[in-house]
Scaffold this active site. Sequence first.
Site, PDB file in Angstrom:
ATOM      1  N   THR A 159      -3.944   5.519   3.453  1.00  0.00           N
ATOM      2  CA  THR A 159      -2.606   5.948   3.042  1.00  0.00           C
ATOM      3  C   THR A 159      -2.622   6.656   1.692  1.00  0.00           C
ATOM      4  O   THR A 159      -1.815   7.562   1.456  1.00  0.00           O
ATOM      5  CB  THR A 159      -1.649   4.737   3.001  1.00  0.00           C
ATOM      6  OG1 THR A 159      -1.762   4.025   4.232  1.00  0.00           O
ATOM      7  CG2 THR A 159      -0.214   5.167   2.834  1.00  0.00           C
ATOM      8  N   LYS A 178       0.825  -1.212   0.000  1.00  0.00           N
ATOM      9  CA  LYS A 178       0.000   0.000   0.000  1.00  0.00           C
ATOM     10  C   LYS A 178       0.857   1.261   0.000  1.00  0.00           C
ATOM     11  O   LYS A 178       0.443   2.306  -0.530  1.00  0.00           O
ATOM     12  CB  LYS A 178      -0.981   0.005   1.181  1.00  0.00           C
ATOM     13  CG  LYS A 178      -0.348  -0.019   2.563  1.00  0.00           C
ATOM     14  CD  LYS A 178      -0.180   1.342   3.194  1.00  0.00           C
ATOM     15  CE  LYS A 178       0.648   1.258   4.459  1.00  0.00           C
ATOM     16  NZ  LYS A 178       0.737   2.520   5.181  1.00  0.00           N
TER      17      LYS A 178
END
Length: 340
Positions: A257, A200
């Site tokens: 994120t 991620k």
Amino acid sequence: MSGPERSGRGTRAAVLGAGSWGTTFAKVLADAGCTVTLHARRPELCEAITETGENPDYLPGVRLPQTLTATVDAALALDGADVVVLAVPSQSLRANLTAWAPLLPPDASLLSLMKGIELGSTKRMSEVICEVTGAGPDRVAALSGPNLAREIAEEQPAATVIACSDDDRATALQAACHTPYFRPYTNRDLVGCELGGAVKNVIALACGIAEGMGFGDNTRASLITRGLAETARLGTALGAELTTFAGLAGLGDLVATCSSPLSRNRTFGEKLGRGMSLEEVQRETRQVAEGVKSCRPVLELARAHGIDVPLTEAVVKVCHDGVPAQAVLKEIMSREAKSE
């Protein structure tokens, strides 16, 4: 740490790494009832934490509990610890842990907060921990989820996942960090949770680059969705459970994120997208953007297993091969059309 507990009370925890996330998690542990020692490398930072009750370098303005103490002495921090939390940059783990390994209490739970893949070895952080310490896999756990440090330090509600092959140890760790504002879930899929956390960061760099180039929500949503598919393809090839990537350690962490200006990786990518070089961004960015270093071992891992990861490949080209973001975008958009 044996057997589930109802709270962290009575648990001694050592947190090795006094950056924003290490300090925040030390606060969480203390708020859950643990006695916590935070290890920092710099004496002046320890003194500031001790004298002012806050970490002025990484979490200015956040009051830390009185049951949290700071030290530069790793042996003192680790003495009698039931839980050892590792919160250093991924690429420095092996060197740090080699020095700390002789000091680790023999049955302490080893909890990784790190989200990266090691350069050279392409090992996940739990694999590095087992290799360096000789600990069995049942002693090692990883924590992953949508956990932006500043928001949790401010006690904004958040959830996370603790992944461990030992159910009792996972439950004990869950109790050790369960507070009114921080809700941990357990999961046995260590591979999926660690991989979701590492990849991620790479996808967040891609989202940041797109943001820096002036693109909007459709682009970001497309990158998040295709990034999730990329992560799941690689994860299942490595033995992860597909359902993990639909949960907090997969989609939850990815969305936070990729979307938040608090995300170091997204912010780093944004500057690259505006035309700054990697060196220029690194000079003005104080904190580590894990995806910058992890993107290459993630790509190596994918190629070793024959997995197509075009977004990771694109990030490597922008970060490390000097290819302009515009050229990489054109290449991605001209890929052969196919079924989703």
